[in-house]
Design a protein around this motif. Structure first.
Motif, PDB file in Angstrom:
ATOM      1  N   ALA A 182     -10.150   1.138  -3.208  1.00  0.00           N
ATOM      2  CA  ALA A 182     -10.716   0.339  -2.119  1.00  0.00           C
ATOM      3  C   ALA A 182      -9.695   0.081  -1.014  1.00  0.00           C
ATOM      4  N   GLY A 183      -8.523   0.713  -1.106  1.00  0.00           N
ATOM      5  CA  GLY A 183      -7.516   0.557  -0.063  1.00  0.00           C
ATOM      6  C   GLY A 183      -6.538  -0.568  -0.277  1.00  0.00           C
ATOM      7  N   GLY A 184      -6.581  -1.183  -1.448  1.00  0.00           N
ATOM      8  CA  GLY A 184      -5.644  -2.256  -1.743  1.00  0.00           C
ATOM      9  C   GLY A 184      -4.442  -1.752  -2.505  1.00  0.00           C
ATOM     10  N   SER A 185      -3.459  -2.607  -2.639  1.00  0.00           N
ATOM     11  CA  SER A 185      -2.275  -2.313  -3.455  1.00  0.00           C
ATOM     12  C   SER A 185      -2.398  -3.125  -4.733  1.00  0.00           C
ATOM     13  N   PHE A 186      -2.600  -2.417  -5.852  1.00  0.00           N
ATOM     14  CA  PHE A 186      -2.730  -3.097  -7.133  1.00  0.00           C
ATOM     15  C   PHE A 186      -1.347  -3.485  -7.625  1.00  0.00           C
ATOM     16  N   VAL A 187      -1.191  -4.751  -8.005  1.00  0.00           N
ATOM     17  CA  VAL A 187       0.085  -5.265  -8.496  1.00  0.00           C
ATOM     18  C   VAL A 187      -0.083  -5.590  -9.975  1.00  0.00           C
ATOM     19  N   GLU A 188       0.640  -4.873 -10.818  1.00  0.00           N
ATOM     20  CA  GLU A 188       0.620  -5.182 -12.258  1.00  0.00           C
ATOM     21  C   GLU A 188       1.456  -6.412 -12.506  1.00  0.00           C
TER      22      GLU A 188
END
Length: 193
Positions: A149-155
């Motif tokens: 979706a164009g986001g930056s996933f942060v674990e």
């Protein structure tokens, strides 16, 4: 602190703790919280599911409680609310197929009002187009959707929470203390120890 009017968006098989705990905690500190579900009216209920982490490759799921709705989805006006809470569980998966739900989420995204999403709640943010250029966390299995979706996933650990502007996200219910504390900060709620 002036009390805020908060909308809690749920559906059948919402994660039990992720609906019940914020609903009760936000009311406990003086905010007005209304729980809604598309197609259901005030006084009706949704079934919840308890997701637990028991050492398996993913969470287990057990029947939860019946969670009573306090307002009717079709009668609410998003402009009358100061913030939005999106719990996880299985509900976001099908709620994102409802155009009225997506319009509601977009209202909060566009207005810059605080949004708290936990676990699978990020599925609704992604479907509403609200993650482009944003940093967010979620249950790890939702990470690919955040990225797509164009986001930056942060674990992060399951007890962590992430703030990006008006958005606070968390991986799962073990994050409640951090997630709710960050959300209260966004709301301008001051807790005195």
């Amino acid at each position: 602190m002036s009390a805020k009017k908060i909308l809690l968006l749920v559906g059948d098989f919402v994660e039990d703790y992720e609906a019940m705990v914020p609903f009760q905690a936000l009311r406990m500190v003086g905010h007005q919280v209304e729980a809604v579900c598309p197609g259901k009216r005030a006084g009706e209920s949704v079934k919840t599911a308890v997701h637990d982490f028991e050492g398996d490759q993913t969470y287990s799921e057990k029947p939860g409680h019946r969670f009573t709705l306090t307002a009717s989805f079709e009668e609410i006006l998003p402009s009358h609310y100061d913030a939005l809470v999106i719990p996880g569980g299985r509900a976001p998966e099908y709620l994102r197929l409802n155009s009225a739900v997506l319009d509601l989420v977009r209202h909060f995204l566009k207005s810059g009002k605080p949004i708290a999403a936990i676990c699978h709640g990020a599925q609704l943010l992604a479907a509403a187009g609200g993650l482009t250029g944003r940093r967010a966390t979620a249950y790890p299995a939702v990470g690919p959707e955040v990225s797509a979706a164009g986001g930056s996933f942060v674990e992060m650990p399951p007890t962590g929470a992430l703030v990006d502007g008006n958005l606070v996200t968390a991986p799962a219910w073990p994050a409640h203390p951090e997630w709710l504390a960050r959300f209260l900060e966004l709301l301008g709620t001051r807790m005195i120890p």
